[in-house]
Design an enzyme around this catalytic site. Structure first.
Site, PDB file in Angstrom:
ATOM      1  N   HIS A  15       0.828  -1.089  -0.040  1.00  0.00           N
ATOM      2  CA  HIS A  15       0.104  -0.024   0.115  1.00  0.00           C
ATOM      3  C   HIS A  15       0.873   1.244   0.045  1.00  0.00           C
ATOM      4  CE1 HIS A  15      -3.966   2.068   1.066  1.00  0.00           C
ATOM      5  NE2 HIS A  15      -2.984   3.062   1.083  1.00  0.00           N
ATOM      6  N   HIS A  17       1.420   5.318  -1.668  1.00  0.00           N
ATOM      7  CA  HIS A  17       1.278   6.289  -2.735  1.00  0.00           C
ATOM      8  C   HIS A  17       2.382   7.194  -3.017  1.00  0.00           C
ATOM      9  CE1 HIS A  17      -3.062   6.768  -1.059  1.00  0.00           C
ATOM     10  NE2 HIS A  17      -2.504   6.149  -0.111  1.00  0.00           N
ATOM     11  N   HIS A 176      -4.668  -0.648   5.840  1.00  0.00           N
ATOM     12  CA  HIS A 176      -4.196   0.336   6.969  1.00  0.00           C
ATOM     13  C   HIS A 176      -5.187   0.170   8.023  1.00  0.00           C
ATOM     14  CE1 HIS A 176      -7.047   3.122   4.958  1.00  0.00           C
ATOM     15  NE2 HIS A 176      -6.090   3.403   3.971  1.00  0.00           N
ATOM     16  N   ASP A 251       1.339   2.561   3.393  1.00  0.00           N
ATOM     17  CA  ASP A 251       0.575   3.922   3.386  1.00  0.00           C
ATOM     18  C   ASP A 251       1.290   5.053   3.410  1.00  0.00           C
ATOM     19  OD1 ASP A 251      -1.864   5.297   2.773  1.00  0.00           O
ATOM     20  OD2 ASP A 251      -2.533   5.163   4.927  1.00  0.00           O
TER      21      ASP A 251
END
Length: 351
Positions: A15, A17, A176, A251
């Site tokens: 996960h 970004h 998360h 995350d």
């Protein structure tokens, strides 16, 4: 006898970004340095909603990689009320999409185009269940009458539990996770092999009180927000258990300092600059360093049906200093989680 050196298979980040443009070029090297693969979140502006978007974004990621670095971005589709099941299925079957991401509309950063009602994507979910495409869920309700600290638990009770009953073959990752409620729910469905959960480093290390320690700490603000200490303890116990449904997902979510330190700051912690060092610290404090490889390198690939890495990397018990800032462009910087602090572990690279 404490570990002073730990060798594990190269981990993956399930996960992440990476953003786009100048931010992508600045933050990608941190993730690619430590992780062999990463599930890349699709919440750009505009979102990565169809297969063609994902191909173009993947190309931009690969072009931004430092020379000589081997890294595989695994792309995801941003689900909207208008997602075409056929395009989604073609993208998955062609190897463009590894999964699809469900953002309840306005639940978090860049989620305005998300799903307004789970019933609106019933044909999409039916198709995903048929072809075995994982659904990755930001598990919070957006009802403003629900306390922000309760939104994950309410989502599990009112949306996730009925969803799993309605689609008995759908494969789901609750992203998360932040509560003991989520840990218990995932464990209750563990025997099915169709539900997983990612756990971040920051949720293993902070509770909600840290957000107000000595004043407002905007760089610790994330969504889902950190919860009480009892929930943090439950997350540590789950992550360090070695149990198959729980695996690493940072995350990591970079925002510039100006976007964080403002009247309405953005949610997200940038942990990519020292991710494995942070996880090692959490596992070390729990006396469970021997379980880090399962969590970081084995459980995620197993859930996604991928082979674990053959390459090994090394962590050493020696001090490392987190970068103070990461320069994005002229005048724009990102503060890493624990900016400028000395950590007890260091990432030593390939073993």
């Amino acid at each position: 006898m404490p570990f002073d050196r730990l060798v594990i298979r190269r981990p993956d980040d399930w996960h992440v970004h990476l953003r786009d443009g100048a931010m992508l070029k600045a933050v990608l090297p941190f993730t690619a340095r430590q992780f062999g693969r990463a599930i890349v979140m699709p919440n750009l502006k505009p979102p990565v909603a169809v297969a063609a978007d994902a191909v173009a974004y993947r190309d931009r990621i690969l072009a931004a990689l430092p020379d000589g670095v081997a890294f595989t971005p695994l792309m995801t589709a941003y689900l909207t009320d208008g997602t075409d099941p056929a395009d989604l299925a073609r993208g998955f079957e062609d190897g463009v999409f590894a999964a699809a991401k469900l953002y309840p509309a306005n639940a978090t950063t860049n989620s305005a185009h998300g799903v307004t009602d789970i019933a609106r994507i019933a044909p999409v979910l039916e198709r995903m269940a048929e072809i075995g495409m994982p659904l990755l869920i930001h598990g919070e309700v957006t009802d403003q009458t629900v306390d922000i600290f309760d939104r994950e638990a309410v989502f599990i009770d009112t949306i996730l539990a009925p969803l799993l009953e309605r689609y008995p073959t759908l494969r789901v990752v609750l992203e998360h996770v932040t509560t003991a409620d989520a840990v218990a729910f995932v464990r209750a469905h563990a025997d099915s092999g169709r539900i997983g959960a990612t756990i971040t480093a920051h949720h293993l290390l902070i509770n909600r009180s840290h957000l107000f320690q000595g004043g407002i700490r905007p760089h610790l603000y994330c969504l889902p927000i950190a919860k009480r200490e009892t929930h943090r303890v439950a997350l540590v116990e789950a992550a360090t258990s070695g149990e198959a449904p729980f695996f690493l997902g940072t995350d990591t979510a970079p925002h510039t300092v100006t976007a964080k330190e403002t009247a309405c700051g953005c949610a997200g912690c940038f942990t990519a600059a020292n991710a494995l060092e942070l996880y090692a610290e959490a596992f070390d404090e729990a006396g469970a360093l021997d379980k880090l490889e399962a969590f970081a390198s084995l459980n995620g690939p197993r859930f996604y049906g991928l082979p674990p890495a053959e390459e090994r990397v090394m962590l050493e018990r020696r001090p490392s200093v987190t970068p103070d800032v990461v320069l994005i462009s002229e005048g724009d910087v990102v503060l890493p989680f624990r900016s400028g602090e000395t950590l007890r572990w260091s990432y030593a690279g390939a073993a």
